[in-house]
Design a protein around this motif. Structure first.
Motif, PDB file in Angstrom:
ATOM      1  N   TRP A  79      28.122  49.111  57.245  1.00 13.03           N
ATOM      2  CA  TRP A  79      29.546  48.789  57.202  1.00 13.03           C
ATOM      3  C   TRP A  79      29.793  47.294  57.377  1.00 13.03           C
ATOM      4  O   TRP A  79      30.927  46.882  57.574  1.00 13.03           O
ATOM      5  CB  TRP A  79      30.296  49.564  58.286  1.00 13.03           C
ATOM      6  N   HIS A  80      28.745  46.499  57.300  1.00 15.84           N
ATOM      7  CA  HIS A  80      28.920  45.053  57.461  1.00 15.84           C
ATOM      8  C   HIS A  80      29.687  44.471  56.271  1.00 15.84           C
ATOM      9  O   HIS A  80      29.369  44.744  55.116  1.00 15.84           O
ATOM     10  CB  HIS A  80      27.561  44.367  57.564  1.00 15.84           C
ATOM     11  N   PHE A  81      30.707  43.662  56.561  1.00 11.84           N
ATOM     12  CA  PHE A  81      31.457  42.961  55.522  1.00 11.84           C
ATOM     13  C   PHE A  81      31.516  41.487  55.902  1.00 11.84           C
ATOM     14  O   PHE A  81      31.993  41.146  56.986  1.00 11.84           O
ATOM     15  CB  PHE A  81      32.884  43.509  55.398  1.00 11.84           C
ATOM     16  N   SER A  82      31.037  40.637  55.019  1.00 13.98           N
ATOM     17  CA  SER A  82      31.117  39.206  55.286  1.00 13.98           C
ATOM     18  C   SER A  82      32.540  38.722  55.024  1.00 13.98           C
ATOM     19  O   SER A  82      33.336  39.392  54.357  1.00 13.98           O
ATOM     20  CB  SER A  82      30.136  38.445  54.392  1.00 13.98           C
ATOM     21  N   SER A  83      32.860  37.539  55.536  1.00 13.01           N
ATOM     22  CA  SER A  83      34.194  36.980  55.310  1.00 13.01           C
ATOM     23  C   SER A  83      34.433  36.725  53.825  1.00 13.01           C
ATOM     24  O   SER A  83      35.550  36.897  53.323  1.00 13.01           O
ATOM     25  CB  SER A  83      34.359  35.682  56.108  1.00 13.01           C
ATOM     26  N   THR A  84      33.378  36.339  53.109  1.00 14.47           N
ATOM     27  CA  THR A  84      33.508  36.109  51.666  1.00 14.47           C
ATOM     28  C   THR A  84      33.827  37.405  50.941  1.00 14.47           C
ATOM     29  O   THR A  84      34.695  37.447  50.057  1.00 14.47           O
ATOM     30  CB  THR A  84      32.209  35.509  51.101  1.00 14.47           C
ATOM     31  N   LEU A  89      37.459  40.962  47.999  1.00  8.95           N
ATOM     32  CA  LEU A  89      38.001  42.308  47.850  1.00  8.95           C
ATOM     33  C   LEU A  89      39.522  42.307  47.992  1.00  8.95           C
ATOM     34  O   LEU A  89      40.229  43.023  47.258  1.00  8.95           O
ATOM     35  CB  LEU A  89      37.372  43.229  48.897  1.00  8.95           C
ATOM     36  N   THR A  90      40.032  41.489  48.896  1.00  7.70           N
ATOM     37  CA  THR A  90      41.481  41.397  49.094  1.00  7.70           C
ATOM     38  C   THR A  90      42.169  40.817  47.865  1.00  7.70           C
ATOM     39  O   THR A  90      43.174  41.358  47.378  1.00  7.70           O
ATOM     40  CB  THR A  90      41.799  40.537  50.327  1.00  7.70           C
ATOM     41  N   VAL A  91      41.626  39.718  47.349  1.00  9.15           N
ATOM     42  CA  VAL A  91      42.222  39.077  46.170  1.00  9.15           C
ATOM     43  C   VAL A  91      42.176  40.019  44.967  1.00  9.15           C
ATOM     44  O   VAL A  91      43.161  40.147  44.221  1.00  9.15           O
ATOM     45  CB  VAL A  91      41.497  37.756  45.850  1.00  9.15           C
ATOM     46  N   ALA A  92      41.045  40.688  44.769  1.00  8.17           N
ATOM     47  CA  ALA A  92      40.911  41.598  43.630  1.00  8.17           C
ATOM     48  C   ALA A  92      41.889  42.766  43.740  1.00  8.17           C
ATOM     49  O   ALA A  92      42.495  43.180  42.739  1.00  8.17           O
ATOM     50  CB  ALA A  92      39.479  42.119  43.544  1.00  8.17           C
ATOM     51  N   ALA A 168      51.171  41.542  32.325  1.00  7.18           N
ATOM     52  CA  ALA A 168      52.466  40.870  32.406  1.00  7.18           C
ATOM     53  C   ALA A 168      53.120  40.739  31.034  1.00  7.18           C
ATOM     54  O   ALA A 168      54.343  40.843  30.905  1.00  7.18           O
ATOM     55  CB  ALA A 168      52.300  39.490  33.039  1.00  7.18           C
ATOM     56  N   ILE A 169      52.298  40.541  30.002  1.00  9.37           N
ATOM     57  CA  ILE A 169      52.849  40.303  28.663  1.00  9.37           C
ATOM     58  C   ILE A 169      52.975  41.595  27.860  1.00  9.37           C
ATOM     59  O   ILE A 169      54.015  41.866  27.248  1.00  9.37           O
ATOM     60  CB  ILE A 169      51.969  39.290  27.902  1.00  9.37           C
ATOM     61  N   LEU A 170      51.912  42.408  27.859  1.00 10.95           N
ATOM     62  CA  LEU A 170      51.882  43.601  27.004  1.00 10.95           C
ATOM     63  C   LEU A 170      52.059  44.907  27.773  1.00 10.95           C
ATOM     64  O   LEU A 170      52.077  45.979  27.157  1.00 10.95           O
ATOM     65  CB  LEU A 170      50.563  43.651  26.224  1.00 10.95           C
ATOM     66  N   GLN A 171      52.138  44.840  29.089  1.00 13.08           N
ATOM     67  CA  GLN A 171      52.280  46.027  29.939  1.00 13.08           C
ATOM     68  C   GLN A 171      51.114  47.001  29.746  1.00 13.08           C
ATOM     69  O   GLN A 171      51.289  48.222  29.723  1.00 13.08           O
ATOM     70  CB  GLN A 171      53.613  46.732  29.654  1.00 13.08           C
ATOM     71  N   VAL A 172      49.933  46.439  29.604  1.00 15.10           N
ATOM     72  CA  VAL A 172      48.709  47.228  29.446  1.00 15.10           C
ATOM     73  C   VAL A 172      47.733  46.803  30.535  1.00 15.10           C
ATOM     74  O   VAL A 172      47.526  45.606  30.753  1.00 15.10           O
ATOM     75  CB  VAL A 172      48.070  47.004  28.061  1.00 15.10           C
ATOM     76  N   VAL A 173      47.140  47.778  31.217  1.00 15.15           N
ATOM     77  CA  VAL A 173      46.159  47.472  32.261  1.00 15.15           C
ATOM     78  C   VAL A 173      44.759  47.629  31.691  1.00 15.15           C
ATOM     79  O   VAL A 173      44.324  48.734  31.367  1.00 15.15           O
ATOM     80  CB  VAL A 173      46.329  48.389  33.491  1.00 15.15           C
ATOM     81  N   PHE A 174      44.088  46.516  31.529  1.00 18.33           N
ATOM     82  CA  PHE A 174      42.683  46.502  31.113  1.00 18.33           C
ATOM     83  C   PHE A 174      42.047  45.340  31.850  1.00 18.33           C
ATOM     84  O   PHE A 174      42.207  44.190  31.463  1.00 18.33           O
ATOM     85  CB  PHE A 174      42.546  46.332  29.602  1.00 18.33           C
ATOM     86  N   MET A 175      41.353  45.653  32.931  1.00 15.17           N
ATOM     87  CA  MET A 175      40.933  44.610  33.859  1.00 15.17           C
ATOM     88  C   MET A 175      39.525  44.857  34.364  1.00 15.17           C
ATOM     89  O   MET A 175      39.113  46.001  34.557  1.00 15.17           O
ATOM     90  CB  MET A 175      41.909  44.556  35.042  1.00 15.17           C
ATOM     91  N   ALA A 176      38.792  43.767  34.556  1.00 10.70           N
ATOM     92  CA  ALA A 176      37.487  43.814  35.210  1.00 10.70           C
ATOM     93  C   ALA A 176      37.608  43.050  36.524  1.00 10.70           C
ATOM     94  O   ALA A 176      37.349  41.852  36.571  1.00 10.70           O
ATOM     95  CB  ALA A 176      36.423  43.181  34.322  1.00 10.70           C
ATOM     96  N   PRO A 177      38.039  43.722  37.598  1.00 11.55           N
ATOM     97  CA  PRO A 177      38.295  43.005  38.858  1.00 11.55           C
ATOM     98  C   PRO A 177      37.052  42.381  39.473  1.00 11.55           C
ATOM     99  O   PRO A 177      37.130  41.368  40.149  1.00 11.55           O
ATOM    100  CB  PRO A 177      38.865  44.095  39.774  1.00 11.55           C
ATOM    101  N   GLY A 178      35.907  42.993  39.242  1.00 12.16           N
ATOM    102  CA  GLY A 178      34.669  42.507  39.842  1.00 12.16           C
ATOM    103  C   GLY A 178      33.721  43.669  40.043  1.00 12.16           C
ATOM    104  O   GLY A 178      33.924  44.754  39.495  1.00 12.16           O
ATOM    105  N   ALA A 179      32.698  43.450  40.830  1.00 10.91           N
ATOM    106  CA  ALA A 179      31.696  44.495  41.036  1.00 10.91           C
ATOM    107  C   ALA A 179      30.920  44.210  42.307  1.00 10.91           C
ATOM    108  O   ALA A 179      30.932  43.090  42.824  1.00 10.91           O
ATOM    109  CB  ALA A 179      30.745  44.563  39.842  1.00 10.91           C
TER     110      ALA A 179
END
Length: 273
Positions: A79-84, A89-92, A168-179
């Motif tokens: 369960w360790h989470f680094s500050s980075t 994760l918060t920003v994503a 915002a422009i096309l009202q379509v959600v297609f996103m790669a937030p990260g991994a």
């Protein structure tokens, strides 16, 4: 006569993470020459022609930032989470929720015309849909850490920018937030189980969403109906989509490990979609 063992063989015999902490010098750094004179150690630095480093998020199609080539191996709790990691994760999560709000709330125009309504909508979507993404990634992390790997979530800034602008422009959600980036030595079954953890977590969340409906809470209010509907839809879609055996998706890793496991879980995911 037995042949002498190549003195360089220790580089491939030992665990690569052990080499990070080992102070044993490579054979080429011997301190003496054949003529008995001491020589100076020469270090050769090789730079990539592209200027990029390894460990990039797998959604390179949307652009990505260079990632460190080495990482400290975590030996503590899973369960360790680094500050980075917490920051990424918060920003994503915020960016993902904002994109959902644009898609459901009429794009950037709808958000500007009705900012309070947009914020309320984002709050509901944060409860209904964001857990499907967050827990999916954390499932990968926890299983990878269980097998002794370094594993942390890293956002993809390019993927987030693209996804928010598209919504915002096309009202379509297609996103790669990260991994979740995973570094370590694993067997093929372990590698497959790390990948499988994501879709299975979404299936568990889907079952969790069915319980209130089975208890008769459906139709209790518009808000609860909204949350339950999109909770079930988001988890069913994310589980099924990630089980596709293509590119960087979990399905390809699972199929590489076991065809039977892939088809069993893929059919289950299709069944709830």
């Amino acid at each position: 006569m037995a042949e002498k063992r190549d003195p360089r063989s220790w580089w491939i015999d030992e665990d690569p993470f052990d080499r990070l902490e080992s102070k044993r010098p490579p054979p080429s750094h011997s301190s003496a020459r054949d003529d008995g004179r001491r020589r100076n150690t020469h270090v050769r630095v090789v730079l990539s022609s592209t200027g990029r480093q390894g460990g990039e998020p797998f959604f390179r199609v949307f652009g990505s930032e260079p990632q460190p080539m080495s990482a400290t191996v975590h030996k503590g709790s899973v369960w360790h989470f680094s500050s980075t990691e917490i920051e990424h994760l918060t920003v994503a999560t915020i960016a993902f929720t904002a994109a959902l709000g644009f898609a459901f709330g009429g794009g950037i125009g709808g958000a500007v015309l009705n900012l309070p309504g947009y914020l309320v909508l984002c709050s509901l979507l944060l409860i209904a849909i964001a857990p499907a993404f967050v827990i999916h990634e954390m499932a990968h992390k926890i299983v990878a850490r269980k097998y002794g790997c370094w594993a942390e979530f890293r956002m993809s800034p390019g993927g987030l920018r693209f996804g928010v602008l598209l919504a915002a422009i096309l009202q379509v959600v297609f996103m790669a937030p990260g991994a979740v980036m995973v570094i370590g030595n694993t067997t093929k079954p372990q590698f497959g189980k790390i990948a499988l953890a994501g879709p299975v977590s979404n299936l568990c969340l889907w079952v969790l969403g069915i319980i209130p409906l089975a208890a008769g809470l459906g139709g209790y209010s518009e808000i609860t109906d909204f949350i339950l509907y999109y909770w079930l839809l988001a988890n069913a879609f994310l589980a099924t989509f990630n089980m596709l055996p293509f590119g960087p998706l979990d399905g390809k890793k699972i199929k590489t490990w076991s065809d039977s496991m892939f088809w069993m879980w893929f059919i289950i995911c299709l069944g709830i979609l």
